[in-house]
Structure formats: C-alpha cells, structure tokens
Design an enzyme around this catalytic site. Structure first.
Site, mmCIF file in Angstrom:
data_model
loop_
_atom_site.group_PDB
_atom_site.id
_atom_site.type_symbol
_atom_site.label_atom_id
_atom_site.label_comp_id
_atom_site.label_asym_id
_atom_site.label_seq_id
_atom_site.Cartn_x
_atom_site.Cartn_y
_atom_site.Cartn_z
ATOM 1 N N LYS A 112 20.523 -71.963 10.029
ATOM 2 C CA LYS A 112 19.664 -73.151 9.976
ATOM 3 C C LYS A 112 18.185 -72.786 10.047
ATOM 4 C CE LYS A 112 23.425 -75.557 10.317
ATOM 5 N NZ LYS A 112 23.937 -76.581 9.442
HETATM 6 C C1 LIG Z 1 27.334 -71.368 12.043
HETATM 7 C C2 LIG Z 1 27.636 -72.342 10.964
HETATM 8 N N1 LIG Z 1 28.396 -71.983 9.944
HETATM 9 C C3 LIG Z 1 28.702 -72.817 8.958
HETATM 10 C C4 LIG Z 1 28.256 -74.131 8.961
HETATM 11 C C5 LIG Z 1 28.596 -75.009 7.809
HETATM 12 O O1 LIG Z 1 27.482 -75.178 6.974
HETATM 13 P P1 LIG Z 1 27.344 -76.471 6.069
HETATM 14 O O2 LIG Z 1 27.359 -77.627 7.000
HETATM 15 O O3 LIG Z 1 26.050 -76.325 5.385
HETATM 16 O O4 LIG Z 1 28.505 -76.490 5.166
HETATM 17 C C6 LIG Z 1 27.461 -74.569 10.018
HETATM 18 C C7 LIG Z 1 26.950 -75.947 10.125
HETATM 19 O O5 LIG Z 1 26.412 -76.516 9.286
HETATM 20 C C8 LIG Z 1 27.109 -73.648 11.023
HETATM 21 O O6 LIG Z 1 26.300 -74.017 12.005
HETATM 22 N N1 LIG Z 2 26.919 -77.410 11.475
HETATM 23 C C1 LIG Z 2 25.783 -78.247 11.550
HETATM 24 C C2 LIG Z 2 26.094 -79.665 11.212
HETATM 25 C C3 LIG Z 2 24.918 -80.343 10.584
HETATM 26 O O1 LIG Z 2 24.690 -79.756 9.355
HETATM 27 P P1 LIG Z 2 23.395 -79.963 8.481
HETATM 28 O O2 LIG Z 2 23.323 -78.708 7.683
HETATM 29 O O3 LIG Z 2 23.618 -81.173 7.691
HETATM 30 O O4 LIG Z 2 22.198 -80.121 9.367
HETATM 31 C C4 LIG Z 2 25.126 -78.062 12.897
HETATM 32 O O5 LIG Z 2 25.226 -76.975 13.413
HETATM 33 O O6 LIG Z 2 24.542 -78.941 13.455
#
Ligand SMILES: Cc1ncc(COP(=O)(O)O)c(C=O)c1O
Ligand SMILES: N[C@@H](CCOP(=O)(O)O)C(=O)O
Length: 468
Positions: A112
C-alpha cells in the site's frame, strides 16, 4: 485526460477532481475515458529511468491537464525518498523463472505504501493549490489503514478516519494504526467485517448532505489515483525482464482486486502481459468466478491472510465495465443485481473474455502454511501468508520462457504468528517499528451503524480543526 464513472451518471472530470472525489457521485468507480498507450520505443526509453521518474512518467498520462511532468517528478522523488531499499521494489528470483517483486520496503511494510506515499504528495499538492480541506474516510483489512495514516499524518489539509474490522487484523497491523498520535487521525474498530467497513464508506458517499458537509474523500483503491500509482511497479518489473520485446506474466494475491487491476491496466497501455493470475484464501469469490463463473457472496471467514478476508471486491466493477464493452447501464444493472441477490449475473461472453487473460488459485490456511514452509525450506525465502499465496498461484501458471513476476505484498514481520507457525522463524520488525508493542493505543470501538460512525467522524473533525 478525463474520467467517467462505470455507472455512467456522473459528469466527466479531471484527474485532480477525481483524486479528491474518490468515488463517483452515482456510486460508480472512475475510469479513464480512453486508455493511454505507449509505443515499444517509448517503453524501451523508460528502461533507464529511476523508479520515481518512471512513476512520474506513467502518472503524467493519467494526470494530463491537471499536473505537469516536472511537478510529478518532484512529488514522486519525495514519495519514494523514505523507502528502505534503493531499488524501491526489488525483484528476487525465488525459483527458476519465478520472481518475487517485493513491494514492502515502504514505511508500513506493505504494498500500500507504493501508492499511498504518492497519494500523500498528490493530495497535499492539489489541496494547497485549491486552498481546500477534505476528510478521508478509509476502510481497511489491515494494510491500507496504516499506509494512509503514515502518508497523511499531521497534514493541515485533511482529517483522516480509518475503519478496521474489530479483532480481524494482526496485532502488528492494528498497532501500526492505533499507536499514531497525530491529531488529524481517528481509528475506529467496527463491530463487523472488512466488507462492512467498505460498505460503510460507500454509504457515507451515498449520504450526500454528509459527504458535502465533511468534504468526503477516499484513498481506498476505489480511488483511481491508487490504481494509477500501482501501475509503475508492474511496468518497471516487466521492463527489467525484457519487455516490450518479451512477454511476462504476473501473479497477485488478491482481495479488493485493486493490485491486479493495476497490472491489467498496464497491459491496456501496451505492455505485453501474457497472463494475470490471482491467488485467494478461503474467501475465494474471485477464484470461483474465474474458474466457474460463480460470483456469489458468502460470509467473510477469518484466515491467516487477513488482508484478503474480503468478499465484495470493489475493483472488479472496473473490469466488469470493460468486459461489458464500457456499457455503464449494463454495468450498473449487474452491480445492482449483485447487491440485491448476492450473485453477480455475468454473461458467458464477458466471463470468457475475463478467463482469456486471468487465472486463479485458492489456498486455504493449511495449504498456505505448507507453501510458506516449502518456500523457506527449498529456497530460503521467508514469505508472509499473502505473498505465499501469490507465489503458489504464480508457480501453477508458469509457462516455459515467460518470467512469472509475483507481487510480494507484505513484509513477513506483519504476520509473525503465521510465519512462526509455518517456519519456526520469528521475523523481526525493522528498527523504526521496534517499540510498536510498548506504545499506547488509541481507538474507538463502534457498532456497525451509519449514524454512529458519521457522528464519530464529525466529532473528530471538530476536535481536530479546533486544535489545529
Ligand atoms: C498484504 C496484502 N496482500 C494482498 C492484498 C490484496 O490486494 P487487493 O485488495 O488490491 O486485491 C492486500 C489488501 O488489499 C494486502 O494488504
Ligand atoms: N487489504 C486492504 C483492503 C483495502 O484495499 P484497498 O486496496 O481498496 O485500499 C487493506 O489492507 O486494508
């Protein structure tokens, strides 16, 4: 560059507008009106750029008409200055042709940060330029929250409220959010799941008087700027592997579908992406969709990969929009049917189009632990549970001669219990988080009710703007 909603009702808007708006007024997600594309020569010329300059170059096509390239270069340089690895997103060959693209070298140890550090700079730039203030309300299953808090803490231009599902994150994830003391930050533990938190944010957007009163904005991946800022690392990895003169494939552990959507967006821009493979935990709605066109909602189950404990994958709507030939009425009708019946009726042709590009694999907790152990025993690679699911999905879809690049989405130290259980190793937090477990936590626990949470957000803004 202008943006339109996947549901068609909102007026077309600029990049700076959608950055601050987050979600479209009709409840849809913003998409670029057309896909910007680079020629093979333009891709090749990007091979020599540093990560921040590459990010600025990619962002410049999405922000065209809003923010110029020199400004983006300045903002990107600042955004990535605090990363602990010189390569920002290094590639590690874990097995022959199977690469881990480590996206966890930012301040909060998850992918993120790659986008959120840049969003922090972009918001600051646009809000200063417009002399405006906004309130960010975000939903998190653990990682978005701390990344947003880190990116926006102390800003005079915005208040931040982060909703996390009570008791459903790892202790490290929760403490990364709740030990931050800045006055502009509010943490709320919601009695519910991540899907409840995400629905709450969407309900606040639908509450027009509230939205306007607080200047509501979003930094979840419903905000297109998050997706745009996640494209550069796919581009960088592909260029390092020989693109555009060679095909590459990506595997991504997936929950809200934002990260893999960024990889797909890179392919829409002309990058030769062969396959996109998603990995899911037992909350496998996306895997069921891709294997058998079964997009039916089930209860969210806690797992060892809590960040992916999600059933309603917001960004799927963007892919759906594209599969439906960008027909906003069809997209809206499909999304409404999903909400009303819990099952998304995707027609066979659209499903086949998705299947042509995407593959999927589900790993339950037992298989995740086995994968983490095998990775460590066979390659000496310590993976967090999310990354391990991605690596398993990537391995399954590997083809001879095509590099498989897997998004390593979190540092193992964010999930020490799972890592210890699988490998016996205690992953250490980096020095800047060494005192995490001795810091005092601050958060409110609230019922999953719109008026209760809206009131808490109002009180927070009042208290924060009063002390500012
Ligand atoms: C460590 C981790 N891996 C994978 C994901 C999944 O990613 P996305 O929600 O973009 O599919 C998330 C949350 O979004 C995450 O925090
Ligand atoms: N896995 C995410 C969930 C939110 O996902 P986002 O990419 O839409 O912000 C988290 O860790 O909060």
């Amino acid at each position: 560059m202008l943006y339109r909603s996947t549901r068609g009702d909102a007026r077309p808007r600029s990049f700076s507008d959608i950055l601050l708006a987050g979600l479209a007024e009709d409840g849809g997600l913003y998409m670029p009106e057309t896909w910007p594309r680079f020629t093979p020569d333009e891709w090749r010329a990007m091979r020599s750029l540093s990560y921040p300059d590459l990010a600025a170059k990619i962002l410049s096509v999405f922000a065209a008409g809003s923010i110029d390239l020199p400004t983006l270069q300045r903002l990107c340089a600042k955004a990535y200055a605090g990363f602990s690895h010189a390569a920002i997103a290094p590639l590690v060959e874990v097995e022959n042709g199977l690469f881990s693209m480590e996206l966890f070298h930012g301040p909060t140890l998850a992918f993120k940060d790659m986008a959120m550090q840049l969003l922090g700079q972009l918001f600051e730039h646009v809000l200063t330029e417009r002399n405006q203030r906004v309130t960010i309300v975000g939903a998190t299953s653990g990682d978005t929250g701390s990344a947003a808090i880190e990116a926006f803490r102390g800003s005079p231009h915005l208040s931040v409220a982060i909703l996390h599902p009570m008791g459903r994150t790892s202790d490290v994830q929760r403490r990364q959010m709740t030990t931050v003391k800045d006055d502009n930050i509010l943490n709320i533990a919601v009695e519910g799941t991540f899907d409840d938190c995400q629905d709450m944010v969407k309900a606040m957007f639908a509450d027009t008087p509230f939205r306007d009163e607080i200047g509501l904005s979003a930094v979840n991946s419903i905000n297109w700027a998050r997706i745009a800022a996640q494209i550069p690392y796919y581009v960088r990895a592909a260029l390092m592997m020989g693109a555009p003169d060679r095909e590459i494939s990506f595997a991504v552990p997936t929950g809200n579908f934002g990260n893999v959507l960024a990889a797909w967006a890179a392919s829409q821009m002309g990058l030769p992406v062969r396959r996109l493979c998603i990995g899911s935990n037992r909350n496998d709605i996306l895997t069921r969709f891709l294997t058998s066109n079964d997009m039916s909602m089930r209860a969210v189950e806690p797992s060892l990969s809590p960040s992916m404990d999600i059933q309603v994958s917001s960004n799927f709507e963007r892919l759906l929009f594209e599969m439906l030939d960008r027909d906003p009425q069809a997209c809206q009708a499909t999304m409404l049917a999903f909400r009303q019946t819990g099952r998304m009726p995707v027609d066979q042709a659209a499903w086949m189009r998705a299947k042509e590009r995407f593959g999927a694999l589900m790993l339950d907790d037992e298989a995740t632990l086995a994968e983490m152990k095998a990775l460590y025993d066979n390659s000496g690679y310590l993976a967090d549970p999310h990354t391990a699911i991605g690596l398993a999905a990537g391995r399954k879809a590997q083809e001879p001669g095509i590099p498989m690049i897997v998004a390593a989405t979190a540092h193992p130290a964010k999930f020490p219990d799972a890592v210890r259980k699988a490998t016996g190793i205690d992953p250490a937090l980096p020095p800047h988080l060494a005192d995490l477990f001795s810091c005092e936590e601050r958060y409110e626990t609230l019922a999953n009710e719109l008026n209760i949470i809206e009131d808490a957000v109002r009180r927070h803004i009042k208290a924060h703007t009063h002390t500012a």
